[in-house]
Every structure is written in C-alpha cells, then in structure tokens.
Scaffold this motif. Structure first.
Motif, PDB file in Angstrom:
ATOM      1  N   LYS A 239       0.620  -1.518   0.199  1.00 32.10           N
ATOM      2  CA  LYS A 239      -0.111   0.065   0.176  1.00 32.10           C
ATOM      3  C   LYS A 239       1.217   1.285  -0.134  1.00 32.10           C
ATOM      4  O   LYS A 239       2.223   1.167  -0.382  1.00 32.10           O
ATOM      5  CB  LYS A 239      -1.123   0.200   1.527  1.00 32.10           C
ATOM      6  N   VAL A 240       0.555   2.462  -0.478  1.00 27.92           N
ATOM      7  CA  VAL A 240       1.305   3.528  -0.532  1.00 27.92           C
ATOM      8  C   VAL A 240       0.584   4.281  -0.293  1.00 27.92           C
ATOM      9  O   VAL A 240      -1.175   4.929  -0.010  1.00 27.92           O
ATOM     10  CB  VAL A 240       1.129   4.191  -2.008  1.00 27.92           C
ATOM     11  N   ALA A 241       1.051   5.594   0.457  1.00 29.47           N
ATOM     12  CA  ALA A 241       0.080   7.145   1.220  1.00 29.47           C
ATOM     13  C   ALA A 241       0.927   7.868   1.046  1.00 29.47           C
ATOM     14  O   ALA A 241       1.739   8.134   0.654  1.00 29.47           O
ATOM     15  CB  ALA A 241       0.320   7.071   2.692  1.00 29.47           C
ATOM     16  N   LEU A 242      -0.062   8.649  -0.269  1.00 29.49           N
ATOM     17  CA  LEU A 242       0.720   9.887  -1.243  1.00 29.49           C
ATOM     18  C   LEU A 242       0.923  11.539  -0.120  1.00 29.49           C
ATOM     19  O   LEU A 242      -0.732  11.237   0.103  1.00 29.49           O
ATOM     20  CB  LEU A 242      -0.042  10.073  -2.535  1.00 29.49           C
ATOM     21  N   HIS A 372      -6.195   2.832  -6.928  1.00 24.18           N
ATOM     22  CA  HIS A 372      -5.703   1.199  -6.929  1.00 24.18           C
ATOM     23  C   HIS A 372      -6.803   0.704  -6.292  1.00 24.18           C
ATOM     24  O   HIS A 372      -5.756  -0.172  -5.404  1.00 24.18           O
ATOM     25  CB  HIS A 372      -4.507   1.530  -7.036  1.00 24.18           C
ATOM     26  N   GLY A 373      -8.411   1.213  -6.318  1.00 25.17           N
ATOM     27  CA  GLY A 373      -8.937  -0.693  -5.466  1.00 25.17           C
ATOM     28  C   GLY A 373      -8.557  -0.229  -4.420  1.00 25.17           C
ATOM     29  O   GLY A 373      -8.491  -1.164  -3.141  1.00 25.17           O
ATOM     30  N   GLY A 374      -8.385   0.944  -3.089  1.00 28.84           N
ATOM     31  CA  GLY A 374      -8.120   0.985  -2.236  1.00 28.84           C
ATOM     32  C   GLY A 374      -6.516   0.918  -1.690  1.00 28.84           C
ATOM     33  O   GLY A 374      -6.190   0.938  -0.637  1.00 28.84           O
ATOM     34  N   ARG A 375      -5.675   0.361  -2.250  1.00 28.97           N
ATOM     35  CA  ARG A 375      -4.401   0.449  -2.336  1.00 28.97           C
ATOM     36  C   ARG A 375      -3.128   1.823  -1.889  1.00 28.97           C
ATOM     37  O   ARG A 375      -2.102   1.562  -1.705  1.00 28.97           O
ATOM     38  CB  ARG A 375      -3.061  -0.527  -3.320  1.00 28.97           C
ATOM     39  N   VAL A 376      -3.976   2.667  -2.582  1.00 31.50           N
ATOM     40  CA  VAL A 376      -3.428   4.252  -2.075  1.00 31.50           C
ATOM     41  C   VAL A 376      -3.700   4.848  -2.043  1.00 31.50           C
ATOM     42  O   VAL A 376      -4.773   4.751  -2.232  1.00 31.50           O
ATOM     43  CB  VAL A 376      -3.189   4.839  -4.184  1.00 31.50           C
TER      44      VAL A 376
END
Length: 464
Positions: A239-242, A372-376
């Motif tokens: 997962k990614v947090a921007l 992205h489907g809840g991944r970002v």
C-alpha cells in the motif's frame, strides 16, 4: 529611515532550517526494495503517517521516501502555529459542515492533545508551548466581526475570549490593535523544523526505513501491490500513502484539486530585555490580524519575532521552483507593515527572509481519496494550517488504507472532495481576480464585491 533598510543583512534562507542541529540526511534509495507501506513525502503528513502506522502495528514494514530532505519544504518553513482546527478555522467549518462541526472541533482538540503527548513521549525537542493565540482587529469593522466569531464558537462548544483595545494591548502592545479574540487552549507554538526532525528520529527508532534525496517519479499497479519508481530504483509496496501536498501528485487525476501558493516570512534579530518590555508579550501567544491579507506573528524561543503572511502568490501553471522562495517586493512590504505595527521597535533588524509553497484547495482544508482499488491513499489541501491537521490526515489515510469505517472516515469532510480548480488560463485569471478583490475588501471596510459574493455562493474562493 525606510524600514526596508532593516532587511539589508537578512539571509535568504528559512530561519528554522538554519540550525546547526539539523540532522544528516538518510541515504538515498538505490535498487529495488519491498515493503508493506510506502509513504511518499517527508513533511509532517508523511512523517505522522509512517509513525502512526508503526504505532498501530509494529510488525509493519514501512518505507518513507522524500525528494529532498525531511522537513525541507513547508514543514520546515512555516510559522510554527499548531492549531486544533481541522477546517481552516471555525467560520470555514461552519460554512461547509455545520452539521458535523461540533464533532470536528472535538476531534481537532483530541488531535492537538495527541500531538502534545507524542512530543513528550518521544522526547522531541521542538520548543512546544501551549500558549494559545490572539486574533486582533486593526480596523473598526473587524471588532464587531471578532465578537461574532466568539458567539459562533460558543455554539460549537469552543470558548474564545473577546478583548477590548486596552485588554489586547495589555497582552501585546501595538497602536494598531483595536480589539482581539483569545483562543487560550486551541493553539500551541512550535519550532517547525525541529518538530519534523524529531518525528524523523522517532520514525527511525520505531523501525521506519527513510530514504532522502529519493524523488518518487511514477506510480503504477504491480500485481497485488503498487510499484513506485524513484531516481535510482523502485519500491514494491502493498500500500502507498501520498503526502506530497504542494508538489504534483503521482496521481494525475488529483492535480486539479490543489494549487501551490507562495507564502513569505521574516525573522528579526533577538530582542533585548528593554525591547521585549516595550511590547509586553508576557503570555508569548502567537497572533494574526483579521484582514483577508493577514499577517501571522509569534515569538521564537530566543525572543525573535517572526513576521509572515500578507501576500499569497500564485504563479502561472502552478510552478513550484526554488527561485520563487525569494520575493524582495513582498519582503519590503512586510518590513514596512512590521514598522507600522511596532513603532517602539524602530531599528530592529531582520536576520532571515524566506518563502515557500503551501497547497490550497477550493474549500481551504484537507481532502482525501483512495485509488488503485484502495491500495493508494491521498491527503492534501491543508492551506496553511497543516502543522496540526496533518496528523489527523495521517490517521484518515491509514483508516482508509485499512478499509475501516471509523468516526473519521464517516465524516462528510472525508467522504467528499472539493471542486477542482479550472484549467489554465482561467485558473490564473480567477485567482488573480480573487486576490485583487480581497485586497479591495480590506481597503473598503470588509465590503465584498460582486466577484467575491459570487464565489461565496458557489462555495469557492482563495485563501492563505
């Protein structure tokens, strides 16, 4: 003598970053690495996200990358006002979310206390002072406005204390002050760069892997996770947090929602005991004035005066460039305004003059999204009140990435995004017209012209 002469020795660098205690940068990422959570951005938003993720689950493998150094951008350049408001002030929150503002105020108070607790728990040396802050009236029409704000605050369970001219001048003495409003509990003063560096140390101690001088340049789905390409390699993350704020998002669809605005500040030399006595300021509160083009002002730990604000400058196409950090015409204006506010400090010189970009959106407070489907997850738009609100934003991003329905994710503020800015050249023309109109309103007893009234009806505007 023209007050501009007080600028002749000012260093063109942020005062807070001009610190011999500045930590050495962590090595850049080279090659490929994998992690559970990648945080992009080493300002407050990214640092809190990484730290809280490890607090929630110490086994989580967290990587944080920053294109320059931790705290180098807005997190190390701001005024150090750490406010409880999550909505860019009570009035903005009342205009947009009256049905949940009492809850937002409570969550904001809890968030500020959680920050103070974290500063103590991790031993962060950042000159944290829970002083509160003053909003001062410098024009007659602003006095009544401040009383109206106090009444509004009471409706939502927040106590703000109105002060007449004598009372506010007993706190901070300026001949320009006609009245004030004191928020005694909802604001702390902090050294912003040391807060960022302290959070960096806390992250490292909790096992976060930090890579500085590692710009993230592209993001794409990769199997069940996300691949982020960097200058010398890439990160494969679950997962990614921007947390890039004023800088262009790696998700192109988010870019129309924010614009970078340049804000500027000066720092004086240390005040002598006599100079400090001449302005009073025993309570060490920060203060700002009530104009649309407002100043924010506070004392440093060693009794210098930071004097910032007034101009909020947008550059065509939203360019974020190092050359925009210096703007002599704004520094000259700030110096003259300082002299008018504190004539008893004639001869005091400025040691630092700097600027930097903050992000703003059309509702002036943070918004959130998933991709992205809840991944970002993504959070941006703090509009100058991010010192405190970014911690709340970090909690929201982590809730969203976990797929959890919490009190935070149920908020309308979290579920809905602001209106995007129009494309250029309409964006530049609209922002320019708004800035001109706000300046006109300041010169005309607060009367808003047709352009501003139209923006008010649409729930749009421009603020710093």
């Amino acid at each position: 003598m023209d007050p501009v002469h007080a600028l002749q020795d000012a260093r063109p660098t942020p005062f807070w970053l001009d610190d011999p205690g500045r930590p050495e940068p962590c090595p850049a990422l080279a090659g490929t690495t994998r992690c559970d959570l990648l945080v992009v951005g080493g300002g407050y938003s990214g640092l809190w996200t990484a730290l809280i993720a490890k607090e929630r689950d110490p086994s989580l493998d967290v990587v944080l990358v920053d294109g320059h150094e931790v705290g180098w951008a807005a997190s190390g350049r701001n005024g150090g006002f750490c406010e409880s408001s999550l909505t860019h002030g009570l009035a903005n929150g009342h205009e947009r979310w009256p049905g949940e503002l009492a809850r937002l105020e409570r969550l904001g108070e809890q968030n500020l206390q959680a920050m103070e607790d974290a500063v103590k728990r991790y031993g962060i040396d950042c000159d944290w002072e829970r002083t509160g802050s003053l909003t001062v009236a410098t024009e007659p029409h602003q006095v009544d406005e401040l009383h109206g704000f106090a009444e509004l605050a009471a409706r939502y369970g927040t106590e703000l204390t109105p002060l007449d001219a004598a009372a506010v001048r007993a706190e901070i003495d300026s001949p320009t002050f006609l009245g004030g409003l004191w928020d005694r509990e909802g604001v702390a003063m902090v050294n912003p760069a040391r807060l960022a560096w302290g959070l960096k140390r806390a992250c490292l101690e909790q096992g976060v892997r930090i890579h500085e001088h590692t710009p993230a340049v592209a993001l794409a789905a990769s199997g069940p996770g996300i691949a982020v390409r960097t200058g010398y390699g890439r990160v494969l993350a679950g997962k990614v947090a921007l947390a890039t704020n004023a800088f262009p998002s790696l998700l192109r669809r988010h870019r129309p929602y924010t614009v970078p605005v340049y804000d500027y500040a000066l720092m004086t030399e240390q005040l002598t005991a006599d100079q400090l006595a001449a302005v009073g300021w025993q309570g060490r509160q920060g203060f700002s004035d009530s104009a649309n083009q407002f100043h924010y002002v506070r004392l440093s730990a060693d009794n210098r005066i930071l004097w910032g604000g007034y101009d909020a400058v947008y550059h065509y196409r939203g360019r974020v460039r190092a050359e925009h950090d210096q703007r002599p015409e704004t520094f000259a204006t700030l110096a003259r305004h300082f002299a008018r506010t504190f004539p008893q400090l004639e001869g005091l010189r400025f040691t630092h003059a700097w600027g930097g970009a903050i992000d703003t959106c059309t509702r002036f407070s943070a918004f959130f999204d998933l991709a992205h489907g809840g991944r970002v997850a993504y959070a941006a738009g703090y509009t100058g009140l991010g010192v405190g609100a970014t911690r709340f934003g970090a909690e929201v991003m982590l809730d969203l990435l976990a797929g959890e329905r919490t009190e935070r994710t149920a908020l309308e503020m979290v579920r809905r995004k602001p209106l995007p800015f129009p494309p250029e050249p309409v964006r530049w023309a609209g922002i320019t017209a708004t800035r001109w109109s706000l300046a006109q309103a300041d010169r005309n007893a607060g009367r808003r012209n047709l352009w501003l009234r139209s923006l008010d009806r649409l729930g749009l505007g421009f603020d710093s």
